[in-house]
Motif scaffolding. Structure first.
Motif, PDB file in Angstrom:
ATOM      1  N   GLU A 164       0.807  -1.211   0.000  1.00 46.56           N
ATOM      2  CA  GLU A 164       0.000   0.000   0.000  1.00 46.56           C
ATOM      3  C   GLU A 164       0.845   1.269   0.000  1.00 46.56           C
ATOM      4  O   GLU A 164       0.473   2.279  -0.595  1.00 46.56           O
ATOM      5  CB  GLU A 164      -0.911   0.003   1.220  1.00 46.56           C
ATOM      6  N   TYR A 165       2.009   1.189   0.660  1.00 49.08           N
ATOM      7  CA  TYR A 165       2.862   2.381   0.748  1.00 49.08           C
ATOM      8  C   TYR A 165       3.287   2.864  -0.636  1.00 49.08           C
ATOM      9  O   TYR A 165       3.567   4.034  -0.839  1.00 49.08           O
ATOM     10  CB  TYR A 165       4.092   2.095   1.613  1.00 49.08           C
ATOM     11  N   LEU A 166       3.330   1.947  -1.600  1.00 53.69           N
ATOM     12  CA  LEU A 166       3.713   2.350  -2.958  1.00 53.69           C
ATOM     13  C   LEU A 166       2.660   3.265  -3.568  1.00 53.69           C
ATOM     14  O   LEU A 166       2.961   4.156  -4.343  1.00 53.69           O
ATOM     15  CB  LEU A 166       3.884   1.125  -3.856  1.00 53.69           C
ATOM     16  N   GLU A 167       1.399   3.003  -3.191  1.00 57.30           N
ATOM     17  CA  GLU A 167       0.326   3.811  -3.754  1.00 57.30           C
ATOM     18  C   GLU A 167       0.256   5.172  -3.081  1.00 57.30           C
ATOM     19  O   GLU A 167      -0.206   6.137  -3.674  1.00 57.30           O
ATOM     20  CB  GLU A 167      -1.028   3.094  -3.577  1.00 57.30           C
ATOM     21  N   LYS A 168       0.689   5.225  -1.814  1.00 50.18           N
ATOM     22  CA  LYS A 168       0.482   6.455  -1.050  1.00 50.18           C
ATOM     23  C   LYS A 168       1.700   7.356  -0.996  1.00 50.18           C
ATOM     24  O   LYS A 168       1.585   8.565  -1.008  1.00 50.18           O
ATOM     25  CB  LYS A 168       0.053   6.105   0.377  1.00 50.18           C
ATOM     26  N   ASN A 169       2.889   6.739  -0.893  1.00 52.80           N
ATOM     27  CA  ASN A 169       4.081   7.550  -0.668  1.00 52.80           C
ATOM     28  C   ASN A 169       4.805   7.857  -1.962  1.00 52.80           C
ATOM     29  O   ASN A 169       4.723   7.107  -2.926  1.00 52.80           O
ATOM     30  CB  ASN A 169       5.043   6.824   0.265  1.00 52.80           C
ATOM     31  N   VAL A 170       5.539   8.938  -1.918  1.00 51.42           N
ATOM     32  CA  VAL A 170       6.410   9.266  -3.041  1.00 51.42           C
ATOM     33  C   VAL A 170       7.703   8.492  -2.857  1.00 51.42           C
ATOM     34  O   VAL A 170       8.209   8.376  -1.753  1.00 51.42           O
ATOM     35  CB  VAL A 170       6.696  10.780  -3.053  1.00 51.42           C
ATOM     36  N   PHE A 171       8.212   7.904  -3.930  1.00 44.80           N
ATOM     37  CA  PHE A 171       9.454   7.145  -3.797  1.00 44.80           C
ATOM     38  C   PHE A 171      10.281   7.338  -5.052  1.00 44.80           C
ATOM     39  O   PHE A 171       9.844   7.968  -6.009  1.00 44.80           O
ATOM     40  CB  PHE A 171       9.161   5.664  -3.575  1.00 44.80           C
ATOM     41  N   GLU A 172      11.475   6.784  -5.044  1.00 43.92           N
ATOM     42  CA  GLU A 172      12.295   6.884  -6.246  1.00 43.92           C
ATOM     43  C   GLU A 172      12.782   5.504  -6.655  1.00 43.92           C
ATOM     44  O   GLU A 172      12.884   4.592  -5.843  1.00 43.92           O
ATOM     45  CB  GLU A 172      13.468   7.844  -6.022  1.00 43.92           C
ATOM     46  N   LEU A 173      13.042   5.369  -7.938  1.00 46.10           N
ATOM     47  CA  LEU A 173      13.518   4.114  -8.493  1.00 46.10           C
ATOM     48  C   LEU A 173      14.882   4.352  -9.086  1.00 46.10           C
ATOM     49  O   LEU A 173      15.177   5.439  -9.548  1.00 46.10           O
ATOM     50  CB  LEU A 173      12.599   3.669  -9.630  1.00 46.10           C
ATOM     51  N   ASP A 174      15.730   3.320  -9.087  1.00 47.85           N
ATOM     52  CA  ASP A 174      16.962   3.514  -9.841  1.00 47.85           C
ATOM     53  C   ASP A 174      16.687   3.216 -11.311  1.00 47.85           C
ATOM     54  O   ASP A 174      15.634   2.709 -11.686  1.00 47.85           O
ATOM     55  CB  ASP A 174      18.103   2.654  -9.279  1.00 47.85           C
ATOM     56  N   TYR A 175      17.662   3.537 -12.111  1.00 46.43           N
ATOM     57  CA  TYR A 175      17.465   3.485 -13.558  1.00 46.43           C
ATOM     58  C   TYR A 175      17.140   2.070 -14.041  1.00 46.43           C
ATOM     59  O   TYR A 175      16.240   1.853 -14.837  1.00 46.43           O
ATOM     60  CB  TYR A 175      18.727   3.994 -14.249  1.00 46.43           C
ATOM     61  N   ARG A 176      17.867   1.088 -13.502  1.00 48.15           N
ATOM     62  CA  ARG A 176      17.697  -0.293 -13.949  1.00 48.15           C
ATOM     63  C   ARG A 176      16.269  -0.766 -13.657  1.00 48.15           C
ATOM     64  O   ARG A 176      15.604  -1.384 -14.494  1.00 48.15           O
ATOM     65  CB  ARG A 176      18.704  -1.180 -13.207  1.00 48.15           C
ATOM     66  N   THR A 177      15.785  -0.434 -12.443  1.00 42.99           N
ATOM     67  CA  THR A 177      14.446  -0.847 -12.059  1.00 42.99           C
ATOM     68  C   THR A 177      13.402  -0.207 -12.963  1.00 42.99           C
ATOM     69  O   THR A 177      12.476  -0.863 -13.440  1.00 42.99           O
ATOM     70  CB  THR A 177      14.182  -0.438 -10.593  1.00 42.99           C
ATOM     71  N   GLU A 178      13.611   1.083 -13.213  1.00 38.61           N
ATOM     72  CA  GLU A 178      12.639   1.784 -14.046  1.00 38.61           C
ATOM     73  C   GLU A 178      12.594   1.176 -15.449  1.00 38.61           C
ATOM     74  O   GLU A 178      11.512   0.975 -16.009  1.00 38.61           O
ATOM     75  CB  GLU A 178      13.011   3.271 -14.127  1.00 38.61           C
ATOM     76  N   GLN A 179      13.758   0.838 -15.986  1.00 40.23           N
ATOM     77  CA  GLN A 179      13.797   0.217 -17.317  1.00 40.23           C
ATOM     78  C   GLN A 179      13.059  -1.116 -17.304  1.00 40.23           C
ATOM     79  O   GLN A 179      12.319  -1.439 -18.220  1.00 40.23           O
ATOM     80  CB  GLN A 179      15.255  -0.014 -17.765  1.00 40.23           C
ATOM     81  N   MET A 180      13.279  -1.893 -16.244  1.00 43.12           N
ATOM     82  CA  MET A 180      12.618  -3.190 -16.131  1.00 43.12           C
ATOM     83  C   MET A 180      11.101  -2.997 -16.172  1.00 43.12           C
ATOM     84  O   MET A 180      10.397  -3.703 -16.906  1.00 43.12           O
ATOM     85  CB  MET A 180      13.065  -3.857 -14.823  1.00 43.12           C
TER      86      MET A 180
END
Lengths: 320, 114
Positions: A164-180
Motif C-alpha cells: 500500500e505504501y507504494l500507492e500512497k508515498n512518493v518514492f524513487e527508483l533507480d534506472y535499472r528498475t525503471e527500465q525493467m
C-alpha cells in the motif's frame, strides 16, 4: 531526454526550492543534456546514452553543503527507495493475484443470476415448482456466491496490502528498475489494449438482451431471464478487465503515473477532498433513498458523481 | 580505478588548469578531463558542480552566462587572478606531495627499498 529530466526531478524532490538549488538543478540538467546529445551523436542508442548519463551523475550528497540542503537531504522522510526486487515482487504478486480478485468480483456480479433464472423459467412456465421454494433456492445460491466472492476478494486483495505504501508515498527508483518496469509495460501494453477493447464491446453488447428480448419474443417473463444474461456478460467483461488490469495498475503505481503521480500523491488537499467526496456521496445516496424510498432512481447519483469526481480532479490538478 | 578520496584534493587543480587559457562550461570541462586522462578518470556531474560552487565562493573562478548553444543559455566559468595563484600553489604542493609519496612506493623494476 524526458527520462533524464524525471530522474533529476526525482533526485531534487522534497528539497527546498531556493535560488541556489534551482540553479544547481538547471546546470546539472544542462551538463547531462550535453552529454546525452554527444553520446547520441557518437552513435549510442537512446537507452545506452541515458544509462551512461545517469550512472555518471554522481550523488546529491556532494552538493549538500554548498547548496545548504544538508538538513533537507538528511530529513527526506517521504522519499523511499524502491529496490529492483521490491518492484519485481510487486508486479509478480499483482499478476498472480488480480485474476483471483477478479474471480471474487465475478462471483458477486453473478450472484443474482440463478435466482433470476429460476424465477424467469418458472414464470414462463418451463418449470413448475412452488415459487417460495424457488426463491429460497435462488436466495441461497445468491448468498453462497456473494459469500464465496467476498471471501475470495478479501483473502487475495489483502495479500497486496503490504504494497500500500507504494500507492500512497512518493518514492524513487533507480534506472535499472525503471527500465525493467517500462519493459514489462511495453510487452504487456498490446494485450492490455485488446483486453480493454473486448471488455468495452462486451459491456455495450450486455445491454442487448434486455433491449431485444421484448422485441423478439412477446413473452414478458423472458425479460427476467434476459437480465440474467446481461449480468453474465457484464460479469465476464469485468473479470477480463480486472484480471488483466493488475499488471498495468502495478506498473502505473511503480512509475508513479496516472492516478499515482507524484503530484497527486503530494497534493494532500486533493487526497482529502477525494476521501470526503465519496463518503459524502454514499451518505447522500443512503439518506435520500431511505427517506424517500426512491431506490429506483437514486442510483443515478453514481454515474453523476463519477463525472463530477473526474471534473473536480482535473480542476484540482490544473490548479497545482 | 582511482579512489575518489585521493583525487578529491586535486579536482580544483584539474578544473583550473582547463580554465587557464579559455573560459569553459560544465560539459566541456568534464569531457576534457575524460579525454586528457584517457578515460581513467570520469568526473561525476555532482562532483564537478560542487567544485564550481566551492571555487566560486573562494573567488578562484567567476561564472557568467555565455553564448547560447542548442538554444539555451549556458553558464561559463573563467579563472580569476587569485585562481591562477591558487593553481600555482597547488602545483607546487603536488610536486612536493609526489616527491614525498614516491619515497614509499616500491619501484617495479627492482624490489629494493629506498
Amino acid at each position: 531526454m524526458n527520462i533524464i529530466k524525471n530522474y533529476l526531478d526525482n533526485m531534487f524532490l522534497g528539497l527546498p526550492e531556493t535560488e541556489d538549488v534551482n540553479r544547481a538543478k538547471k546546470e546539472l540538467l544542462a551538463m547531462m543534456e550535453d552529454k546525452y546529445n554527444e553520446l547520441k551523436n557518437s552513435g549510442k542508442t537512446e537507452n545506452e546514452a541515458i544509462g551512461i548519463v545517469i550512472s555518471e551523475f554522481g550523488n546529491l550528497d556532494e552538493l549538500a553543503e554548498t547548496l545548504g540542503i544538508k538538513e533537507a537531504l538528511e530529513n527526506k522522510p517521504d522519499i523511499n527507495h524502491v529496490s529492483y526486487e521490491e518492484a519485481e515482487n510487486y508486479i509478480e504478486d499483482s499478476r498472480n493475484i488480480s485474476p483471483k480478485t477478479a474471480l471474487g468480483v465475478f462471483l458477486c456480479i453473478m450472484s443474482p443470476t440463478i435466482l433470476l433464472l429460476l424465477l424467469g423459467l418458472n414464470e414462463s412456465g418451463f418449470i413448475q415448482i412452488k415459487e417460495e421454494r424457488l426463491v429460497a433456492a435462488g436466495l441461497a445460491a445468491l448468498i453462497a456466491l456473494v459469500a464465496a466472492g467476498v471471501s475470495y476478494f478479501i483473502r487475495y486483495s489483502s495479500k497486496l496490502e503490504k504494497y500500500e505504501y507504494l500507492e500512497k508515498n512518493v518514492f524513487e527508483l533507480d534506472y535499472r528498475t525503471e527500465q525493467m518496469i517500462r519493459n514489462v509495460m511495453a510487452q504487456y501494453e498490446h494485450s492490455y489494449k485488446s483486453t480493454v477493447n473486448t471488455s468495452v464491446i462486451l459491456y455495450i453488447f450486455s445491454a442487448l438482451p434486455i433491449i431485444l428480448t421484448p422485441l423478439l419474443f412477446e413473452i414478458d417473463e423472458l425479460t427476467i431471464i434476459s437480465v440474467a444474461v446481461t449480468l453474465t456478460i457484464v460479469a465476464f467483461a469485468t473479470y477480463n478487465l480486472i484480471s488483466k488490469g493488475g499488471i498495468k495498475e502495478a506498473c502505473d503505481v511503480l512509475l508513479q503515473q496516472g492516478d499515482y503521480s507524484v503530484e497527486t500523491k503530494s497534493n494532500k488537499t486533493w487526497q482529502l477532498i477525494s476521501k470526503v467526496f465519496w463518503l459524502a456521496i454514499v451518505a447522500v445516496y443512503l439518506a435520500y433513498s431511505f427517506i424517500t424510498n426512491k431506490w429506483g432512481i437514486s442510483w443515478v447519483i453514481w454515474p453523476v458523481a463519477g463525472i463530477m469526481y473526474t471534473i473536480i480532479s482535473i480542476v484540482a490538478q490544473e490548479k497545482q | 580505478m582511482i579512489s575518489s578520496d585521493v583525487i578529491r584534493g586535486y579536482i580544483d587543480t584539474m578544473i583550473l588548469y582547463l580554465l587557464l587559457n579559455n573560459p569553459s562550461y560544465g560539459y566541456e570541462i568534464s569531457k576534457k578531463i575524460r579525454e586528457l586522462t584517457d578515460e581513467k578518470y570520469i568526473i561525476k556531474e555532482t562532483t564537478l558542480y560542487s567544485a564550481f560552487k566551492r571555487m566560486e565562493s573562494n573567488g578562484y573562478i567567476e561564472a557568467f552566462s555565455g553564448d547560447e548553444t542548442y538554444g539555451k543559455p549556458r553558464t561559463y566559468y573563467r579563472i580569476t587572478e587569485s585562481g591562477k595563484s591558487y593553481y600555482n600553489e597547488k602545483c607546487e604542493e603536488w610536486k612536493l606531495t609526489k616527491e614525498v609519496i614516491e619515497k614509499f612506493i616500491v619501484k617495479e623494476n627492482n624490489d629494493e627499498y629506498y
